[in-house]
Design an enzyme around this catalytic site. Structure first.
Site, PDB file in Angstrom:
ATOM      1  N   GLY A  55      -2.864  47.698 -27.332  1.00  0.00           N
ATOM      2  CA  GLY A  55      -3.347  49.025 -27.478  1.00  0.00           C
ATOM      3  C   GLY A  55      -3.529  49.827 -26.304  1.00  0.00           C
ATOM      4  N   CYS A  56      -4.478  50.593 -26.302  1.00  0.00           N
ATOM      5  CA  CYS A  56      -4.541  51.730 -25.300  1.00  0.00           C
ATOM      6  C   CYS A  56      -4.551  50.936 -23.851  1.00  0.00           C
ATOM      7  CB  CYS A  56      -5.727  52.514 -25.456  1.00  0.00           C
ATOM      8  SG  CYS A  56      -6.206  53.533 -24.009  1.00  0.00           S
TER       9      CYS A  56
END
Length: 233
Positions: A55-56
Site C-alpha cells: 500500500g501507501c
C-alpha cells in the site's frame, strides 16, 4: 495514496464510515499471528536489505522506522523500469511499479522473520488484492522484493505457513518478485509520517499501524524513529 486535493474529503467520509462501523480501521485489521517456523540466521553479516510493498509507502516506512535493528527505511518504487520510477507516473498504475520501502537492517538485532511478521500483522493487510484500504491499483499491491534466494524461500514458506494456519480470514495474496531494482522516491515522500503527523490520511490510516506495532511488538519497538533525514537515501 490518493491525490492530495482529495485527502481531506476522503478522510472525512472514511471517518464517518468508521464511526458507523462501515469500514475497518488500520488498528482493527492488525492482528497477532504466529512467528515464522523458519527464519534466517544472523551469521557474520552486519547488514541486510529487504524491499517490501504494502500500500501507501508513507505508512510502511513509518512502521519500520520504529523497529529495533532497522538501520534505514526509504520509500520508493520497485517492479518497473527506471524511466517510470516517479510518483506522477507510478500513480497511473501502468508502470509495473509498486510503492515500496527498502529496509536495511542488522540481522544480529532483528531477523527477516521478525520483519515479515510485522509486515503481515501490522504494516498492511496481505489479503487485499491490488489495494490497501482506499488506495486501489497494482501500485498498492502486497509484494515482497527479496534480495536473495534465501529471502524468497523464507517468505514463501511463511506465507504457506500462515495460510495453512488460517491466520487470516482470507487467503494471502502477497506476491514474491525477485530480481527487481529499487528506486528511491522523491524527497518530499521521505519521513512523511514524522513530518506530517496531523495530515488526515496519516491520522486515519498510518498512525494506528505504529500504535499497533508498539502494542503487539513491544520488544521490537523503538520510540525514536530512524529517519531518512539522518541516514540518507
Amino acid at each position: 495514496m490518493p491525490r492530495l486535493p482529495f485527502l481531506i474529503a476522503g478522510a472525512l467520509v472514511l471517518a464517518a464510515a468508521l464511526h458507523f462501523g462501515l469500514a475497518p480501521s488500520a488498528a482493527e485489521t492488525a492482528r497477532v499471528i504466529p512467528p515464522p517456523a523458519q527464519d534466517e540466521s544472523a551469521g557474520e553479516a552486519t547488514t541486510a536489505t529487504i524491499v517490501l510493498a504494502g500500500g501507501c509507502f508513507w505508512g510502511v516506512q513509518g512502521v519500520y522506522q520504529h523497529v529495533q535493528g532497522v538501520l534505514g527505511a526509504v520509500s520508493g518504487y520497485a517492479g518497473g523500469p527506471r524511466e517510470t520510477a516517479s510518483y506522477d507516473q507510478v500513480t497511473s498504475g501502468r508502470t509495473g511499479h509498486a510503492e515500496a520501502v527498502r529496509i536495511v537492517y542488522d540481522p544480529r538485532r532483528v531477523t527477516l522473520g521478525q520483519l515479515l511478521q510485522i509486515y503481515f500483522s501490522v504494516a498492511h493487510d496481505p489479503t487485499q488484492l491490488n489495494r490497501q484500504g482506499p488506495d486501489v491499483g497494482t501500485q498498492y499491491r502486497s509484494t515482497i522484493f527479496p534480495a536473495t534466494y534465501r529471502q524468497a524461500s523464507l517468505a514463501k514458506a511463511y506465507i504457506d505457513q500462515l495460510d495453512q494456519a488460517k491466520a487470516f480470514p482470507a487467503k494471502i495474496v502477497t506476491t514474491i518478485e525477485p530480481g527487481q531494482a529499487f528506486y528511491p522516491a522523491e524527497a518530499y515522500h521521505q519521513d512523511y509520517m514524522t513530518r506530517h503527523p496531523r495530515q488526515p490520511y496519516i491520522v486515519m490510516h498510518d498512525l494506528p499501524k505504529v500504535e499497533s506495532l508498539k502494542r503487539l511488538f513491544p520488544a521490537e519497538w523503538r520510540s525514536d524513529p530512524v529517519l531518512v533525514s539522518k541516514t540518507g537515501m
